[in-house]
Design a protein around this motif. Structure first.
Motif, short mmCIF file in Angstrom:
data_model
loop_
_atom_site.label_atom_id
_atom_site.label_comp_id
_atom_site.label_asym_id
_atom_site.label_seq_id
_atom_site.Cartn_x
_atom_site.Cartn_y
_atom_site.Cartn_z
N VAL A 1 1.86 0.87 -3.44
CA VAL A 1 1.95 -0.58 -3.54
C VAL A 1 2.35 -0.97 -4.95
N SER B 1 0.86 -10.33 -5.94
CA SER B 1 0.64 -9.06 -5.24
C SER B 1 -0.67 -9.04 -4.46
N ALA C 1 -0.31 -8.29 -0.75
CA ALA C 1 0.31 -6.98 -0.60
C ALA C 1 -0.69 -5.86 -0.86
N VAL C 2 -1.53 -6.04 -1.86
CA VAL C 2 -2.54 -5.02 -2.18
C VAL C 2 -3.53 -4.89 -1.02
N ALA D 1 -1.85 -3.00 1.71
CA ALA D 1 -1.70 -1.58 1.38
C ALA D 1 -3.01 -0.82 1.55
N GLU E 1 -3.46 -0.24 5.22
CA GLU E 1 -2.57 0.81 5.71
C GLU E 1 -3.08 2.19 5.32
N LEU F 1 -3.96 5.90 -1.70
CA LEU F 1 -3.20 4.75 -2.13
C LEU F 1 -2.82 4.92 -3.60
N ALA G 1 -1.28 2.73 -6.67
CA ALA G 1 -0.94 1.40 -7.16
C ALA G 1 -0.09 1.54 -8.42
N VAL H 1 4.84 -0.65 -0.23
CA VAL H 1 4.43 -2.03 0.01
C VAL H 1 4.73 -2.86 -1.23
N VAL H 2 5.40 -3.99 -1.04
CA VAL H 2 5.68 -4.92 -2.13
C VAL H 2 5.32 -6.33 -1.68
#
Length: 280
Positions: A144, A152, A155-156, A159, A162, A170, A172, A245-246
């Protein structure tokens, strides 16, 4: 009734690869998958529904083959594909699209429908990119991109979820650079310029990750702070990820300005599926 994951397809191989990916994603999240086949009204003088029987049947069969337990439905819409998908996205878990469609030129890196939907949708949009062997979760990682500020945040959260359902790590990534002109005057004491113009990069990541990390305490999270181009940092990190992911800002302005330069770059060049998550 659960909100569905929606996959748009037009019969092209890229769109069917997106159906494959969407079927597995729907099972991971335990949500229904709804397939949408949209045909512009002026196509073949408003093509009758029976013209869509073959493509729809093929997509349904493919989804069931890859994910037999998926809860599946389909729909044929006679309207502009981008408009149809944007409408479905108002009540969708996410929209999943291929990187190119039947009507796109071979030289295009990203299809026009996918670009329009990613720029304007109200829900997350996943554009399925990369070779087949790179879409099977082999890397065990979700990446992400984290920017300074609130852009963000959603989005975070996406992520983290997910990574949780995939049982993977993950990563970052936050890229930063000293603002242009910061040293037009004699250099101040070490560390002053960074604090005067922006928060320390490590603090940006800590602040962005703190809340979601409390919700997913068992998640494995690593941090990457990169001095330089966000585009290059994210594309490099995506080379070893199953999903990039953005975040994207508020949907305003003209098409082409809404996604931002970094998002345009990753949507056109990322070697893996890309999720664009609007700020909410």
């Amino acid at each position: 009734m659960a909100i569905p994951l929606v996959a748009g397809f037009d019969g092209s191989e890229a769109s069917l690869e997106a159906v494959d990916w969407a079927a597995e994603e729907a099972v991971r999240h335990d949500v229904p998958l709804h397939l949408v086949y949209a045909v512009a009204p002026d196509h073949d003088a408003v093509a009758p529904d029976h013209d869509a029987v073959g493509p729809v049947a093929a997509a349904m069969a493919r989804a069931r083959k890859g994910a037999p337990s998926v809860r599946l439905s389909s729909e044929v819409l006679h309207e502009d594909p981008a408009s149809a998908l944007l409408g479905k996205g108002r009540n969708a878990f996410a929209l999943v699209l291929g990187c190119r469609g039947l009507g796109d030129l071979n030289g295009l890196l990203l299809g026009s429908v996918s670009l329009a939907v990613a720029a304007r949708a109200d829900c997350p949009v996943i554009v399925v990119r990369g070779e087949a062997e790179h879409r099977d979760g082999r890397f065990g990682s979700v990446v992400v991109g984290v920017e300074d500020g609130e852009g963000s945040r959603t989005a975070v959260q996406f992520a983290f979820r997910e990574a949780h359902v995939r049982h993977c790590g993950l990563v970052a990534v936050h890229a930063w650079s000293v603002p242009f002109g910061a040293f037009s005057e004699p250099p101040p004491p070490s560390g002053y310029a960074l604090e005067a113009h922006c928060r320390p990069p490590a603090q940006v990541l800590d602040d962005a990750l703190r809340g979601p990390a409390e919700r997913y305490p068992d998640g494995s999270v690593s941090r990457e702070v990169v001095e330089g181009s966000a585009r290059q940092a994210l594309l490099a990190a995506a080379s070893y990820a199953d999903l990039l992911v953005v975040g994207s800002g508020t949907r305003r302005g003209h098409l082409g300005l809404q996604l931002g330069l970094v998002n345009h770059a990753v949507l056109h060049h990322a070697p893996r599926p890309v999720a664009v998550v609007p700020q909410m």
